[in-house]
Enzyme design. Sequence first.
Site, short mmCIF file in Angstrom:
data_model
loop_
_atom_site.label_atom_id
_atom_site.label_comp_id
_atom_site.label_asym_id
_atom_site.label_seq_id
_atom_site.Cartn_x
_atom_site.Cartn_y
_atom_site.Cartn_z
CB ILE A 80 -0.97 -0.01 1.21
CG1 ILE A 80 -1.95 1.17 1.17
CG2 ILE A 80 -0.22 -0.06 2.53
CD1 ILE A 80 -3.08 1.07 2.20
CB CYS A 81 0.99 4.14 0.82
SG CYS A 81 1.54 5.86 1.02
N GLY A 82 3.42 4.08 -0.45
CA GLY A 82 4.80 4.15 -0.93
C GLY A 82 5.43 2.81 -1.22
CB THR A 115 2.64 0.80 -4.88
OG1 THR A 115 2.58 2.23 -4.75
CG2 THR A 115 1.49 0.19 -4.09
CB ALA A 170 -4.45 -0.32 -1.65
#
Length: 209
Positions: A106-108, A110, A158
Amino acid sequence: MSETPRKPVHLAVYDTYADWETGHTTAHLTQRGHVVRTVGLDSAQPVTTMGGVRIQPDLALADLRPQDSSLLILTGASLWDTGDELAPFAAKAREFLAAGVPVAAICGATAGLARAGLLDGRTHTSGASFYLAEQPGYGGANGYVEADAVTDGDLITAGPTEPVAFAREVFARLDVYKPEVLDAWYGLFHDSDVSAYPVLMAAAAAGDA
């Protein structure tokens, strides 16, 4: 005959870990009988989250084997955007995916997977398409979709504003809830749908939530 014990879910922890992004995921996994173990670069070195919470990792990353895990969770952190300090976690994600063990980012996180080429050829999402486009080594732009959260085989992704959708995808991948119960869970926690509450209460009474 007793059931085979579940393998633990492993949660990567590091300095600037974004506390809020995995709270729903780990809390409800634990309530459903899953063991969550934290993994740091060094199990002897505490980390401090973005919210100032200190965590002592249960396990060192070098000692984590995909065959001993049911899922690796990689949360966002400022460190994903400031250098390569967290690159070993992306490398571990590669090991997991190669072994057929799911990874949820999720977030960074990715971005870290994007730089490692792990989003190429897989449908995925993040905070924004241009965020991933800026990552060196990323060649997966044609697989980017505008969605709250995405599952493609063993990879879940996400953006930072979707911790509930992220949890939903994890629960679906691990068969944590029956589909109708998962829909109610998401309706309650994401949409504040009060009609979902009786469904969850009935499922809880039946041992399904």
